[in-house]
Write a protein that holds these residues in place. Structure first.
Motif, PDB file in Angstrom:
ATOM      1  N   TRP A 193      91.962  38.279  62.440  1.00 55.10           N
ATOM      2  CA  TRP A 193      91.295  37.631  61.304  1.00 55.10           C
ATOM      3  C   TRP A 193      90.569  36.365  61.760  1.00 55.10           C
ATOM      4  O   TRP A 193      89.441  36.103  61.339  1.00 55.10           O
ATOM      5  N   MET A 194      91.220  35.598  62.625  1.00 51.38           N
ATOM      6  CA  MET A 194      90.630  34.318  63.034  1.00 51.38           C
ATOM      7  C   MET A 194      89.367  34.507  63.854  1.00 51.38           C
ATOM      8  O   MET A 194      88.403  33.759  63.716  1.00 51.38           O
ATOM      9  N   THR A 195      89.354  35.531  64.703  1.00 53.59           N
ATOM     10  CA  THR A 195      88.207  35.678  65.595  1.00 53.59           C
ATOM     11  C   THR A 195      87.109  36.550  64.994  1.00 53.59           C
ATOM     12  O   THR A 195      85.933  36.344  65.278  1.00 53.59           O
ATOM     13  N   GLU A 196      87.480  37.511  64.184  1.00 47.20           N
ATOM     14  CA  GLU A 196      86.467  38.447  63.705  1.00 47.20           C
ATOM     15  C   GLU A 196      86.035  38.255  62.258  1.00 47.20           C
ATOM     16  O   GLU A 196      84.986  38.752  61.865  1.00 47.20           O
ATOM     17  N   ARG A 197      86.843  37.578  61.467  1.00 49.02           N
ATOM     18  CA  ARG A 197      86.488  37.496  60.049  1.00 49.02           C
ATOM     19  C   ARG A 197      86.629  36.080  59.507  1.00 49.02           C
ATOM     20  O   ARG A 197      86.924  35.884  58.334  1.00 49.02           O
ATOM     21  N   ASP A 198      86.420  35.126  60.371  1.00 53.00           N
ATOM     22  CA  ASP A 198      86.552  33.744  59.893  1.00 53.00           C
ATOM     23  C   ASP A 198      85.436  33.438  58.889  1.00 53.00           C
ATOM     24  O   ASP A 198      84.251  33.608  59.215  1.00 53.00           O
ATOM     25  N   PRO A 199      85.781  32.986  57.702  1.00 57.35           N
ATOM     26  CA  PRO A 199      84.758  32.816  56.659  1.00 57.35           C
ATOM     27  C   PRO A 199      83.699  31.777  57.019  1.00 57.35           C
ATOM     28  O   PRO A 199      82.527  31.959  56.683  1.00 57.35           O
ATOM     29  N   ILE A 200      84.079  30.733  57.719  1.00 61.49           N
ATOM     30  CA  ILE A 200      83.096  29.694  58.053  1.00 61.49           C
ATOM     31  C   ILE A 200      82.150  30.194  59.138  1.00 61.49           C
ATOM     32  O   ILE A 200      80.926  30.053  59.027  1.00 61.49           O
ATOM     33  N   GLU A 201      82.709  30.818  60.154  1.00 59.61           N
ATOM     34  CA  GLU A 201      81.850  31.342  61.232  1.00 59.61           C
ATOM     35  C   GLU A 201      80.880  32.396  60.722  1.00 59.61           C
ATOM     36  O   GLU A 201      79.701  32.414  61.083  1.00 59.61           O
ATOM     37  N   MET A 202      81.383  33.268  59.854  1.00 62.55           N
ATOM     38  CA  MET A 202      80.513  34.322  59.318  1.00 62.55           C
ATOM     39  C   MET A 202      79.390  33.714  58.470  1.00 62.55           C
ATOM     40  O   MET A 202      78.246  34.158  58.544  1.00 62.55           O
ATOM     41  N   PHE A 203      79.745  32.711  57.686  1.00 65.32           N
ATOM     42  CA  PHE A 203      78.739  32.077  56.822  1.00 65.32           C
ATOM     43  C   PHE A 203      77.708  31.336  57.663  1.00 65.32           C
ATOM     44  O   PHE A 203      76.504  31.405  57.398  1.00 65.32           O
ATOM     45  N   GLU A 204      78.178  30.657  58.685  1.00 65.89           N
ATOM     46  CA  GLU A 204      77.248  29.933  59.576  1.00 65.89           C
ATOM     47  C   GLU A 204      76.276  30.890  60.254  1.00 65.89           C
ATOM     48  O   GLU A 204      75.075  30.603  60.344  1.00 65.89           O
ATOM     49  N   ALA A 205      76.814  32.023  60.711  1.00 66.47           N
ATOM     50  CA  ALA A 205      75.967  33.006  61.378  1.00 66.47           C
ATOM     51  C   ALA A 205      74.896  33.522  60.415  1.00 66.47           C
ATOM     52  O   ALA A 205      73.707  33.641  60.771  1.00 66.47           O
ATOM     53  N   GLU A 206      75.321  33.805  59.188  1.00 64.94           N
ATOM     54  CA  GLU A 206      74.406  34.321  58.174  1.00 64.94           C
ATOM     55  C   GLU A 206      73.318  33.290  57.847  1.00 64.94           C
ATOM     56  O   GLU A 206      72.133  33.613  57.760  1.00 64.94           O
ATOM     57  N   LEU A 207      73.740  32.051  57.673  1.00 64.19           N
ATOM     58  CA  LEU A 207      72.788  30.990  57.325  1.00 64.19           C
ATOM     59  C   LEU A 207      71.767  30.783  58.439  1.00 64.19           C
ATOM     60  O   LEU A 207      70.585  30.546  58.179  1.00 64.19           O
ATOM     61  N   GLN A 208      72.231  30.886  59.658  1.00 58.46           N
ATOM     62  CA  GLN A 208      71.302  30.715  60.797  1.00 58.46           C
ATOM     63  C   GLN A 208      70.330  31.882  60.864  1.00 58.46           C
ATOM     64  O   GLN A 208      69.136  31.692  61.068  1.00 58.46           O
ATOM     65  N   GLU A 209      70.866  33.067  60.671  1.00 55.10           N
ATOM     66  CA  GLU A 209      70.043  34.273  60.729  1.00 55.10           C
ATOM     67  C   GLU A 209      68.931  34.227  59.688  1.00 55.10           C
ATOM     68  O   GLU A 209      67.813  34.658  59.939  1.00 55.10           O
ATOM     69  N   LEU A 210      69.257  33.692  58.530  1.00 49.58           N
ATOM     70  CA  LEU A 210      68.287  33.653  57.437  1.00 49.58           C
ATOM     71  C   LEU A 210      67.480  32.360  57.420  1.00 49.58           C
ATOM     72  O   LEU A 210      66.742  32.095  56.482  1.00 49.58           O
ATOM     73  N   GLY A 211      67.673  31.576  58.443  1.00 49.86           N
ATOM     74  CA  GLY A 211      66.868  30.375  58.586  1.00 49.86           C
ATOM     75  C   GLY A 211      67.179  29.264  57.613  1.00 49.86           C
ATOM     76  O   GLY A 211      66.357  28.393  57.347  1.00 49.86           O
ATOM     77  N   VAL A 212      68.382  29.265  57.096  1.00 50.95           N
ATOM     78  CA  VAL A 212      68.767  28.205  56.155  1.00 50.95           C
ATOM     79  C   VAL A 212      69.170  26.949  56.917  1.00 50.95           C
ATOM     80  O   VAL A 212      69.003  25.829  56.438  1.00 50.95           O
ATOM     81  N   ILE A 213      69.707  27.145  58.080  1.00 51.44           N
ATOM     82  CA  ILE A 213      70.203  26.012  58.872  1.00 51.44           C
ATOM     83  C   ILE A 213      70.156  26.379  60.343  1.00 51.44           C
ATOM     84  O   ILE A 213      70.180  27.582  60.694  1.00 51.44           O
ATOM     85  N   ASP A 214      70.062  25.373  61.204  1.00 51.09           N
ATOM     86  CA  ASP A 214      70.154  25.652  62.640  1.00 51.09           C
ATOM     87  C   ASP A 214      71.416  24.988  63.198  1.00 51.09           C
ATOM     88  O   ASP A 214      72.153  24.335  62.472  1.00 51.09           O
ATOM     89  N   MET A 215      71.632  25.187  64.491  1.00 57.30           N
ATOM     90  CA  MET A 215      72.866  24.699  65.113  1.00 57.30           C
ATOM     91  C   MET A 215      73.004  23.186  64.987  1.00 57.30           C
ATOM     92  O   MET A 215      74.096  22.661  64.728  1.00 57.30           O
TER      93      MET A 215
END
Lengths: 344, 336
Positions: free
Chosen positions: A281-303
Motif C-alpha cells: 500500500w505504501m509504495t504502490e497506492r500512496d494517496p499523496i504520491e498518486m495525486f502528485e503524479a496526476e497533478l504533474q501529468e496534467l500540468g497543474v504543478i511541477d516538482m
C-alpha cells in the motif's frame, strides 16, 4: 469555496479528464495537495511529539487515508457539518482547522480547540463545521443524522457528512442512523473509510457482506464504492452525493477503500497483518504520491511547486508545535468548567 | 410579564400538565419539537402527547422508528446544531438501549469540546412500577443517570411541578432527563395557566414538621405525605421534602431540615442499594447536620429484585404507606 468551476459537461474539451480536473481550478487542486501534506505532516509531527513524551494518552493516526478526508471535504463550506471518528485528525484539517490549535489540544493546553479537555480523540472545530471526533465507534452516526434533521427543518441548504470506519458498520447505531436518514430523506452523506481492519479484526472476519456499501441497499439509498486513495474518485462520488442531498433526495453511503499505515493506536504490534501488505500500500497506492503524479501529468504543478508546498507545510507544522509548547496549561481550579453551560 | 396569565389556576392531570408545557413551548419557540415512538396519531404510550400532532403537525410531533439508541442520538445531534428536541421514551427501561448516546455523547459533548457547544436536549422517561408490566417495563433508573456529570435529572411529583420543571428543562441549555412516574399521569392537581417555570435543582418542603425529615422522590412524596398525616394523629410531626431534582441535588434544604428535626429517612422507589437514599444519607453524614442526628439514618427503597408481575409481589417490591408509617414511628419513638 474557492475555485468551484463549471461542470465538465459544458466543456467538451475536458470531457476525458477525471472529475476533479473538470470541476475545480488549478489553485484549488494545489490547495487540496497542500491539505494532504498538512495532514500527513501533522500526524508525523504528532507521532514524534508523542514519542518524545510531549503528548500523553494515545492517538489513532490516519496516515495513508488523506485522500478520503480531503476528497470528501473539498466541496464543503464551513456551514456544512461533519461528525468524525477516533481517527479524525485528517477530517479536522480537511474541514479547515488550524493545526496550531490542534497541536495545542494534543499538548493539553488552554489554546487547544477543546481547551485541553478533549485531546486527540475529541478534536473538534465547531467554527469550521466539525462537530467532533468521537471515542465511541459509531457514536457520531446518529448525531450526524440529528444535525441533518436540523438542516432540513431550518431549510439551511447545508449537508452533513458522517465519517466512520469499517468497524462501525457492525454497530447498531449504524443501522438505526441510516434507516432514519433514509425514511426522513435527510441531507447526510455517510462516508465509510474502510481501511480493512477494525483494530485487529479484518473486514472479512467481521462483516457478512463483501462491501460495506452493499448495506446501503437495506436502507434504500445509493451505495457507492470508491478507490479511497484516489482524490478525484472520492471527490466525484461526494459531489454526486452532495447534489442529491441538497436537492432533498436523501442520503448516500460512500465506501472509501483505503488503508492505514500505522497501527490502530499506539499499543498496536501489527501482528494481524503482514509487512508485505503494508509495504504494498505504501509504495504502490500512496494517496499523496498518486495525486502528485496526476497533478504533474496534467500540468497543474511541477516538482518545484511540490517541493515548495512540502517546505511551506513543514514550516506551518513547526510553528504549530512551537505554539503548542509555549501555550499555557489549564488551571486545575477550572476542572469543573464546561460540565454545564455557565448561566448568569 | 407572564404574571397576568399565570393567575388563573385549574385542576389538570399530571399528563395534561406535561402536554400543556410542551404545547406552550412549541408555541413560544419554533426550535422546540417532539420525537418519540408512537407519539403522533397514537398519542404516546401513556397519551401524554395526545392530540398534539393535530395541532402542530407531524414535523413537530415526529414519530420515530423503534430505535432508542439512534433516536436519542438524533435528538442530541439536533440539539447541538440549534434545535430544542424533546425525546420521549416509551418506558424508562428503554434508556438502557440509548445509554451510549445519553452517557457518552449528550452528557460529555460540551465538556469534551471545551465549552464549544451546548446540548439542550430534553428526554422524558415514563418510569416506575405499579402497572403490572413486570420486570422490563417498571424500573426506576434515575440514579443511573444521576451518576453522570453533564446531565441534569429531575423527578416531578405533582402536575404543577411536571409543567413548570418541563418548561425549565426545555429552556435549559444542558441535557435534562425527566423521570415521570406512570402512576402519577392521572393524578390531578392545581396547575397555573400559561408559562411558568419551576427551578431545576431546588427541593420543596411539602410539609413542615419537627420530629423527622423524610426525603422522598416522585410518587413516594405522596406516600410519605399520607404517612405523615397518619402519624400526626399520634403526635408525630414529620417534615416531608420533595427532592424534585436528583442532579444537581439541593443539599442545603435537606441539611437545614435535618438540623431542625435531628432524624432522617429517605424514601424512594428505585432499588435501595447504591441509590438516591445512599447519596442523601452520605451527604448528611458529611455535613454539619451530622452532629444534630439523634438516631441512625433510615432508607426505605425498592427490594433487591426485578419488579415481579403478580400484583401482591409487585406491591411488596417498593415502599408502601404502611411501611413508611411503621418505619417512621419506630425511628421517632426510638424503637429501632
Amino acid at each position: 469555496m474557492a475555485g468551484k468551476a463549471k461542470n465538465g459537461a459544458e466543456k467538451p474539451n475536458g470531457a476525458n479528464l477525471p472529475f476533479l480536473y473538470r470541476h475545480y481550478d488549478h489553485e484549488t487542486l494545489r490547495g487540496a495537495l497542500r491539505k494532504m501534506h498538512l495532514i500527513r505532516q501533522f500526524e508525523e509531527g504528532a507521532e514524534e511529539s508523542y514519542m518524545r513524551g510531549l503528548i500523553h494518552g494515545t492517538m489513532h493516526l490516519s496516515i495513508g487515508q488523506e485522500a478520503s478526508a480531503v476528497g470528501i471535504c473539498l466541496g464543503l463550506t464551513d456551514e456544512d457539518q461533519i461528525t468524525s471518528t477516533h481517527r479524525g485528525h485528517g477530517h479536522c484539517i480537511a474541514k479547515g482547522a488550524d493545526v496550531s490549535r490542534m497541536f495545542a489540544e494534543f499538548f493539553g493546553k488552554t489554546t487547544g480547540y477543546c481547551r485541553g479537555r478533549g485531546g486527540s480523540m475529541h478534536i473538534a472545530d465547531v467554527s469550521t463545521g466539525n462537530l467532533g471526533a468521537n471515542g465511541i465507534v459509531g457514536g457520531g452516526l446518529p448525531i450526524a443524522v440529528g444535525a441533518a434533521l436540523t438542516a432540513k427543518k431550518t431549510k439551511s441548504g447545508n449537508v452533513v457528512v458522517c465519517f466512520f470506519g469499517d468497524g462501525a458498520n457492525n454497530e447498531g447505531a449504524f443501522h438505526e442512523a441510516l434507516n432514519m436518514a433514509a425514511i426522513w430523506k435527510l441531507p447526510v452523506i455517510f462516508v465509510c473509510e474502510n481501511n480493512g481492519y477494525g483494530m485487529s479484526t479484518s473486514v472479512e472476519r467481521a462483516t457478512a457482506v463483501k462491501n460495506i456499501a452493499d448495506r446501503a441497499a437495506a436502507y434504500a439509498m445509493p451505495g457507492v464504492i470508491v478507490e479511497g486513495n484516489v482524490v478525484s474518485d472520492v471527490a466525484q462520488a461526494m459531489h454526486e452525493a452532495t447534489e442529491r442531498a441538497r436537492k432533498g433526495e436523501g442520503p448516500t453511503l460512500i465506501e472509501c477503500k483505503t488503508y492505514r499505515y500505522r497501527g490502530h493506536s499506539k499499543s498496536d504490534r501489527n501482528r494481524y497483518r503482514t509487512k508485505e501488505e503494508i509495504e504494498e500500500w505504501m509504495t504502490e497506492r500512496d494517496p499523496i504520491e498518486m495525486f502528485e503524479a496526476e497533478l504533474q501529468e496534467l500540468g497543474v504543478i511541477d516538482m518545484a511547486g511540490i517541493e515548495a508546498i512540502r517546505a511551506d507545510v513543514a514550516r506551518e507544522i513547526a510553528e504549530g508545535i512551537e505554539f503548542a509548547k509555549e501555550s499555557p496549561m489549564p488551571d486545575v481550579a477550572n476542572l469543573e468548567k464546561y460540565v454545564y453551560t455557565e448561566q448568569a | 410579564m407572564d404574571a397576568i396569565i399565570e393567575t388563573a389556576t385549574r385542576e389538570l392531570s399530571y399528563a395534561q400538565a406535561i402536554q400543556e408545557a410542551m404545547a406552550i413551548a412549541m408555541e413560544r419557540d419554533e426550535r422546540v419539537f417532539l420525537m418519540g415512538e408512537d407519539i403522533g396519531v397514537y398519542g404516546g404510550a401513556f397519551q401524554v402527547t395526545g392530540d398534539l400532532v393535530e395541532r402542530f403537525g407531524p414535523e413537530r410531533v415526529m414519530d420515530t422508528p423503534i430505535s432508542e439508541l439512534g433516536g436519542a442520538g438524533v435528538a442530541v445531534g439536533a440539539a447541538v446544531t440549534g434545535l430544542r428536541p424533546i425525546f420521549e421514551f416509551q418506558f424508562s427501561d428503554f434508556a438502557t438501549l440509548a445509554m451510549e448516546q445519553i452517557v457518552n455523547q449528550a452528557a460529555k459533548m460540551r465538556y469534551m469540546l471545551g465549552g464549544a457547544v451546548s446540548v439542550p436536549v430534553v428526554m422524558r422517561f415514563p418510569a416506575g412500577s405499579g402497572t403490572g408490566a413486570a420486570a422490563q417495563h417498571s424500573q426506576s433508573l434515575e440514579a443511573w443517570l444521576g451518576h453522570v456529570p453533564g446531565l441534569k435529572v429531575i423527578q416531578p411529583a405533582t402536575p404543577h411541578d411536571a409543567k413548570g420543571l418541563l418548561l425549565a428543562a426545555i429552556e435549559d441549555p444542558d441535557p435534562v432527563m425527566i423521570f415521570e412516574h406512570k402512576l402519577l399521569y392521572k393524578m390531578k392537581g392545581p396547575v397555573p395557566e400559561g408559562h411558568y417555570t419551576v427551578p431545576i435543582g431546588k427541593a420543596d418542603v411539602r410539609r413542615e414538621g419537627r420530629d423527622l425529615t423524610i426525603v422522598a422522590t416522585s410518587i413516594m412524596v405522596h406516600k410519605a405525605l399520607e404517612a405523615a398525616e397518619t402519624l400526626s394523629g399520634e403526635g408525630i410531626d414529620i417534615e416531608v421534602i420533595d427532592l424534585r431534582t436528583v442532579r444537581p441535588m439541593d443539599r442545603q434544604t435537606v441539611i437545614d431540615s435535618v438540623r431542625k428535626t435531628s432524624r432522617l429517612m429517605c424514601v424512594y422507589e428505585a432499588v435501595k442499594t447504591l441509590g438516591i437514599g445512599a447519596e442523601v444519607s452520605a451527604m448528611i453524614a458529611e455535613s454539619e447536620a451530622f452532629d444534630y442526628l439523634d438516631a441512625p439514618i433510615v432508607r426505605l427503597g425498592g427490594a433487591e429484585t426485578p419488579i415481579p408481575y403478580n400484583p401482591e409481589l409487585e406491591k411488596a417490591t417498593v415502599p408502601q404507606v404502611d411501611g413508611i408509617v411503621q418505619a417512621a414511628r419506630d425511628l421517632v419513638t426510638g424503637a429501632r
